[in-house]
Design a protein around this motif. Structure first.
Motif, mmCIF file in Angstrom:
data_model
loop_
_atom_site.group_PDB
_atom_site.id
_atom_site.type_symbol
_atom_site.label_atom_id
_atom_site.label_comp_id
_atom_site.label_asym_id
_atom_site.label_seq_id
_atom_site.Cartn_x
_atom_site.Cartn_y
_atom_site.Cartn_z
ATOM 1 N N LEU A 88 0.836 -1.209 0.000
ATOM 2 C CA LEU A 88 0.000 0.000 0.000
ATOM 3 C C LEU A 88 0.873 1.263 0.000
ATOM 4 O O LEU A 88 0.595 2.216 -0.736
ATOM 5 C CB LEU A 88 -0.922 -0.011 1.213
ATOM 6 N N ALA A 89 1.931 1.249 0.809
ATOM 7 C CA ALA A 89 2.836 2.407 0.855
ATOM 8 C C ALA A 89 3.491 2.627 -0.499
ATOM 9 O O ALA A 89 3.652 3.778 -0.954
ATOM 10 C CB ALA A 89 3.887 2.209 1.939
ATOM 11 N N ALA A 90 3.861 1.523 -1.177
ATOM 12 C CA ALA A 90 4.485 1.654 -2.495
ATOM 13 C C ALA A 90 3.510 2.244 -3.505
ATOM 14 O O ALA A 90 3.890 3.079 -4.350
ATOM 15 C CB ALA A 90 4.987 0.291 -2.968
ATOM 16 N N LEU A 91 2.253 1.826 -3.433
ATOM 17 C CA LEU A 91 1.245 2.372 -4.338
ATOM 18 C C LEU A 91 1.061 3.872 -4.121
ATOM 19 O O LEU A 91 1.002 4.655 -5.078
ATOM 20 C CB LEU A 91 -0.081 1.637 -4.135
ATOM 21 N N LEU A 92 0.996 4.287 -2.860
ATOM 22 C CA LEU A 92 0.816 5.709 -2.556
ATOM 23 C C LEU A 92 2.049 6.524 -2.950
ATOM 24 O O LEU A 92 1.926 7.638 -3.472
ATOM 25 C CB LEU A 92 0.509 5.889 -1.067
ATOM 26 N N LEU A 93 3.233 5.974 -2.676
ATOM 27 C CA LEU A 93 4.453 6.688 -3.051
ATOM 28 C C LEU A 93 4.530 6.847 -4.566
ATOM 29 O O LEU A 93 4.933 7.912 -5.066
ATOM 30 C CB LEU A 93 5.674 5.937 -2.531
ATOM 31 N N CYS A 94 4.136 5.818 -5.295
ATOM 32 C CA CYS A 94 4.136 5.897 -6.757
ATOM 33 C C CYS A 94 3.186 6.998 -7.225
ATOM 34 O O CYS A 94 3.500 7.765 -8.142
ATOM 35 C CB CYS A 94 3.740 4.553 -7.342
ATOM 36 N N ALA A 95 2.012 7.105 -6.576
ATOM 37 C CA ALA A 95 1.036 8.131 -6.955
ATOM 38 C C ALA A 95 1.578 9.528 -6.673
ATOM 39 O O ALA A 95 1.448 10.439 -7.508
ATOM 40 C CB ALA A 95 -0.266 7.902 -6.196
ATOM 41 N N VAL A 96 2.186 9.708 -5.499
ATOM 42 C CA VAL A 96 2.724 11.026 -5.143
ATOM 43 C C VAL A 96 3.874 11.402 -6.075
ATOM 44 O O VAL A 96 3.969 12.559 -6.534
ATOM 45 C CB VAL A 96 3.192 11.023 -3.671
ATOM 46 N N THR A 97 4.739 10.454 -6.363
ATOM 47 C CA THR A 97 5.863 10.724 -7.274
ATOM 48 C C THR A 97 5.357 11.109 -8.657
ATOM 49 O O THR A 97 5.862 12.056 -9.284
ATOM 50 C CB THR A 97 6.777 9.494 -7.360
ATOM 51 N N ALA A 98 4.345 10.359 -9.146
ATOM 52 C CA ALA A 98 3.781 10.664 -10.466
ATOM 53 C C ALA A 98 3.133 12.042 -10.466
ATOM 54 O O ALA A 98 3.257 12.805 -11.439
ATOM 55 C CB ALA A 98 2.775 9.594 -10.862
ATOM 56 N N ALA A 99 2.424 12.390 -9.378
ATOM 57 C CA ALA A 99 1.794 13.711 -9.298
ATOM 58 C C ALA A 99 2.844 14.809 -9.303
ATOM 59 O O ALA A 99 2.709 15.828 -10.002
ATOM 60 C CB ALA A 99 0.934 13.798 -8.039
ATOM 61 N N ASP A 100 3.920 14.628 -8.539
ATOM 62 C CA ASP A 100 4.976 15.645 -8.493
ATOM 63 C C ASP A 100 5.673 15.794 -9.837
ATOM 64 O O ASP A 100 6.058 16.901 -10.232
ATOM 65 C CB ASP A 100 5.991 15.284 -7.410
ATOM 66 N N GLU A 101 5.835 14.682 -10.549
ATOM 67 C CA GLU A 101 6.450 14.772 -11.882
ATOM 68 C C GLU A 101 5.555 15.550 -12.834
ATOM 69 O O GLU A 101 6.049 16.346 -13.654
ATOM 70 C CB GLU A 101 6.706 13.361 -12.411
ATOM 71 N N ARG A 102 4.251 15.348 -12.744
ATOM 72 C CA ARG A 102 3.330 16.109 -13.592
ATOM 73 C C ARG A 102 3.353 17.586 -13.223
ATOM 74 O O ARG A 102 3.291 18.463 -14.095
ATOM 75 C CB ARG A 102 1.909 15.554 -13.459
ATOM 76 N N VAL A 103 3.451 17.855 -11.925
ATOM 77 C CA VAL A 103 3.542 19.251 -11.476
ATOM 78 C C VAL A 103 4.823 19.885 -12.004
ATOM 79 O O VAL A 103 4.815 21.011 -12.525
ATOM 80 C CB VAL A 103 3.496 19.328 -9.932
ATOM 81 N N ASP A 104 5.939 19.180 -11.868
ATOM 82 C CA ASP A 104 7.219 19.724 -12.338
ATOM 83 C C ASP A 104 7.171 20.017 -13.834
ATOM 84 O O ASP A 104 7.685 21.050 -14.295
ATOM 85 C CB ASP A 104 8.352 18.741 -12.039
ATOM 86 N N GLU A 105 6.556 19.115 -14.583
ATOM 87 C CA GLU A 105 6.462 19.318 -16.026
ATOM 88 C C GLU A 105 5.622 20.547 -16.356
ATOM 89 O O GLU A 105 5.979 21.348 -17.230
ATOM 90 C CB GLU A 105 5.856 18.075 -16.674
ATOM 91 N N ALA A 106 4.504 20.701 -15.652
ATOM 92 C CA ALA A 106 3.649 21.866 -15.893
ATOM 93 C C ALA A 106 4.331 23.154 -15.435
ATOM 94 O O ALA A 106 4.254 24.187 -16.113
ATOM 95 C CB ALA A 106 2.312 21.690 -15.175
#
Length: 535
Positions: A374-392
């Motif tokens: 579960l922690a890995a799933l959440l960390l993956c989601a947060v990392t993906a969100a931050d990458e999208r933020v950085d790109e924008a």
């Protein structure tokens, strides 16, 4: 004739406008932000140092600020107008250039307080020649204004020798501009060698823009070229729309060499006569005050919308940055919910543990594996969100602010925070399981940890975990199993919301800390509107 309006309602409206200008912030590094900050600071200086005190006390002495570039002879000119050395002159300037204000002894009280230039500490130094052992005012880091009195200066007139407007020291340049904005009369001094330089012309154009009362002095003009230089300078003034500005010429004399002496009284007599006349003649004095004050007031019609537009641009940029964060995290939140419903957590090591439970895997080991997945799933989601933020944000110049860099935005920090949140969820879920076990009325109660492992598997395993629900019903009964799954499901949703919300707020916190809001634009325009009605 234009008159000075000093009604209380106008002063109240002006004070309210001043507060709105002071509250405006331009922290995001947009293209127009440096100009907006400089314009705000300049306007505040004019309001605090000149306009408000002048409207409150129109009877105060006329203040003429002598400004110009390095080596223009400002200090020598001030000393010569007064008839004695009150301001240090010379080619080699002290590191700290302290402005000097000179007035008649009867007018001392007007300047000893904070009526004008409230940001400068007043100092009084006994008149003496500077020595190497003398600590010059301002060398202790304070911004100071040295006050001198001279009976040779008529009552009602004060002169202020400002630092060089092209000083190598940025603080001196800023102080020079601030002092000029505090003037009833701007006296711009340039030389025969530098009258076409850009810096003095910037101030001349600014004075024209604000319709300030302006005087120019062409200093140190060799007698052989007086006529030619004066003609060329006059042509430049006319071309700039300043042909009607009073212009005085001071010849190059032995006394002006190296800035060491006083010029003959005849050399500065025309300028002195002009200043004294405008200070002592009621009609001329009133015209000077009204023109400069109304020039500042009229300039607000263009300056306030410009500040409001810059504030709107700041808010629009902040909104784009905020929206990028919210969209990225909303998208990942929906993706995590979908993956939980599909049983994505029950995979890899967690799935192997579940298949081995209870014979070759303990309840604690299964809970450990599920929590890690579960922690890995959440960390993956947060990392993906931050990458999208950085790109924008890379497409937004406003995101270049150092203040938007979060010191705890690394994956290691996120992994630690998410791990702690998942452990809290597991602990609370185990407490729920213990509550259900205690509520059973049968003698042989099931193991609470096994119950917690089964309900966690049922919540996180999707269709692959159907047997977990059956095992839960066998241990707790149908009603108990349903009640625990409902409570556990709500707990999982709460923790999921809390984790992603906290990470989103962490990403937004530096931006929120900049305090960029929509209100300043409307407040600046509203304050200008109220002032215009009162005028």
């Amino acid at each position: 004739m234009v008159t000075l309006d000093v009604r209380p309602q106008l002063l109240d409206a002006l004070s309210a406008l001043r507060d709105r200008v002071a509250a405006a912030r331009y922290p995001l590094p947009l293209a127009g932000a440096p100009r907006a900050r400089a314009n705000r600071d300049e306007l505040l200086a004019q309001l605090d140092d000149y306009l408000v005190p002048r409207l409150r006390q129109p009877e105060a002495p006329l203040l003429a600020v002598i400004g110009g570039s390095t080596g223009a002879g400002k200090s020598t000119l001030v000393n010569s107008l007064i008839g004695r050395r009150v301001s240090e002159a010379g080619v080699l300037r002290p590191t700290t250039r302290t402005p000097v204000l000179v007035c008649h002894p009867e007018d001392h009280h007007w300047f000893s307080g904070m009526r004008v230039l409230p940001g400068l500490t007043r100092v009084w130094v006994p008149h003496q020649e500077p020595t190497d052992d003398l600590l010059l005012p301002g060398e202790d880091g304070r911004r100071v204004l040295r006050i001198e009195t001279a009976e040779t200066l008529p009552p009602g007139l004060a002169l202020l020798d400002a630092p060089d407007i092209d000083s190598l020291i940025a603080d001196n340049r800023a102080l020079a501009s601030e002092l000029i904005c505090a003037a009833d009369i701007w006296v711009m001094v340039t030389t025969a060698a530098r009258y076409a330089d850009a810096v003095p012309w910037h101030l001349l154009r600014t004075a024209k823009e604000y319709d300030a009362t302006l005087v120019t002095v062409l200093d140190r003009v060799p007698h052989q070229v007086v006529a030619e230089v004066s003609r060329q300078y006059g042509a430049l003034l006319t071309k700039a729309g300043l042909g009607d500005v009073p212009r005085f010429t001071v010849p190059e004399l032995p006394e002006s060499a190296w800035g060491g002496g006083l010029l003959p009284a005849t050399a500065v007599a025309p300028l002195r006569a002009w200043l004294v006349h405008h200070a002592q003649d009621p009609g001329a004095r009133h015209h000077v005050l009204a023109r400069t004050a109304h020039g500042v007031l009229d300039s607000l019609k263009s300056r306030m919308p410009e500040l409001a537009g810059a504030a709107a641009a700041q808010y629009a940029a902040a909104l784009r940055l905020t929206t990028a964060v919210e969209k990225a995290y909303d998208s990942e939140y929906a993706r995590v919910r979908g993956r939980l419903q599909n049983g994505a957590v029950l995979a890899g090591d967690a799935l192997k543990r579940w298949r081995a439970f209870p014979l070759d895997c303990t309840a604690g080991e299964l809970l450990d594996a599920l929590a890690e997945s579960l922690a890995a799933l959440l960390l993956c989601a947060v990392t993906a969100a931050d990458e999208r933020v950085d790109e924008a944000w890379r497409r937004e110049p406003a995101s270049a602010a150092a203040a938007l860099t979060d010191a705890e935005s690394t994956p290691e920090h996120a992994e630690h925070r998410i791990g702690m949140a998942v452990r809290r969820w597991r602990r609370e879920l185990e407490e729920y399981a213990e509550d259900e076990v205690r509520a059973l009325e049968r003698g042989a109660a099931p193991d609470p940890e096994a119950v917690a492992a089964l309900v966690a598997t049922a919540l996180l395993g999707g269709r692959r975990a159907r047997t977990a629900g059956e095992g839960l019903a066998e241990r707790l009964g149908a009603h108990g199993a349903l009640r625990l799954r409902d409570r556990g499901g709500r707990l999982l949703t709460e923790h999921l919301d809390r984790v992603l919300h906290a990470e989103r707020e962490r990403r937004l916190a530096p931006l929120d800390g900049l305090d960029v809001h929509a209100e300043p634009q409307a407040e600046l325009i509203a304050a200008l509107s109220v002032l215009q009605k009162e005028r």
